[in-house]
Design a protein around this motif. Sequence first.
Motif, PDB file in Angstrom:
ATOM      1  N   CYS A 118      -6.663 -11.777  13.314  1.00  0.00           N
ATOM      2  CA  CYS A 118      -7.656 -12.380  12.412  1.00  0.00           C
ATOM      3  C   CYS A 118      -7.686 -13.900  12.580  1.00  0.00           C
ATOM      4  CB  CYS A 118      -7.368 -11.988  10.969  1.00  0.00           C
ATOM      5  SG  CYS A 118      -7.670 -10.234  10.670  1.00  0.00           S
ATOM      6  N   CYS A 177      -2.056  -9.869   5.612  1.00  0.00           N
ATOM      7  CA  CYS A 177      -3.240 -10.590   6.063  1.00  0.00           C
ATOM      8  C   CYS A 177      -4.368 -10.278   5.088  1.00  0.00           C
ATOM      9  CB  CYS A 177      -3.591 -10.130   7.472  1.00  0.00           C
ATOM     10  SG  CYS A 177      -5.150 -10.819   8.032  1.00  0.00           S
ATOM     11  N   CYS A 208      -2.943 -12.616  10.076  1.00  0.00           N
ATOM     12  CA  CYS A 208      -2.320 -12.007  11.249  1.00  0.00           C
ATOM     13  C   CYS A 208      -2.923 -12.669  12.496  1.00  0.00           C
ATOM     14  CB  CYS A 208      -2.542 -10.492  11.260  1.00  0.00           C
ATOM     15  SG  CYS A 208      -4.212 -10.031  11.743  1.00  0.00           S
ATOM     16  N   CYS A 266      -7.233  -7.961   7.052  1.00  0.00           N
ATOM     17  CA  CYS A 266      -7.027  -6.599   7.566  1.00  0.00           C
ATOM     18  C   CYS A 266      -5.853  -5.907   6.897  1.00  0.00           C
ATOM     19  CB  CYS A 266      -6.827  -6.631   9.072  1.00  0.00           C
ATOM     20  SG  CYS A 266      -5.269  -7.425   9.522  1.00  0.00           S
ATOM     21  N   ARG A 318      -2.756  -6.138   7.364  1.00  0.00           N
ATOM     22  CA  ARG A 318      -1.528  -5.962   8.144  1.00  0.00           C
ATOM     23  C   ARG A 318      -0.465  -6.901   7.587  1.00  0.00           C
ATOM     24  NH1 ARG A 318      -4.715  -6.847  12.991  1.00  0.00           N
ATOM     25  NH2 ARG A 318      -5.386  -4.860  13.847  1.00  0.00           N
TER      26      ARG A 318
HETATM   27 ZN   LIG Z   1      -5.564  -9.630   9.902  1.00  0.00          ZN
END
Ligand SMILES: [Zn+2]
Length: 227
Positions: A35, A20, A32, A23, A25
Amino acid sequence: MSGFVKRFNGLLDLVLQAQCPLCHRTTAAAFCQACQRQLQQCQLPNPAWSQEEQLPVFAWGRYSGALRRTIAAFKYENKPHLARPLGEWLALAWLGATKQATTFTVVPIPMHPTKQQQRGFNQADLLAEQFCEQTRLPLQKQGLSRSRETTAQFQLSAGDREQNLADAFSLGKAFRKRHPTGSVLLLDDIYTTGATARSAAQTLRRHGIRVQGLIVLARAALEKDEG
Ligand SMILES: [Zn+2]
């Protein structure tokens, strides 16, 4: 790095890491889920044209929070692949708000060539490619050209900004050869004071080309329309 290499690296980033962009992830999608939800909250409830000074503006979302961070990642952290989801959202909102099937020529606001070379891409070009793929509207990246490097806008007062942007654009080589048949839709990533877009629209209108308005991914909040 050349524009091609930068864009290629951006793609590699997407394929190999699948992170992502906000962030970091791991995610199989562009963002993600957390988000993505934050981004959806940035979408304007009823995207529609609003009449601004000399130019109607259509925006997908508010230039704040997750959307602001996403646009920064897209432009400054070399993530050109983000143009795909962002351009698609913009297109879907526009299609949803557009009743009649008028054909407009989409013209992305150009960057100065030196700046574009540094970045490796023009974010407005990439958004416009996705927008046009979804809406099937014709795209003309050579409708305008940036004729002059302008002083960084944020360093200037509102009056000086207009002056700084006067004659910043000239007619692009495609429109010098042949004007578009219908009206032009300008497209950019963000709308803040509107000075850049007004200057671009004025250049086209001076040459007798009609400008329907400006389409942007994000616009600054109305009450603090600066910056
Ligand atoms: Zn994210």
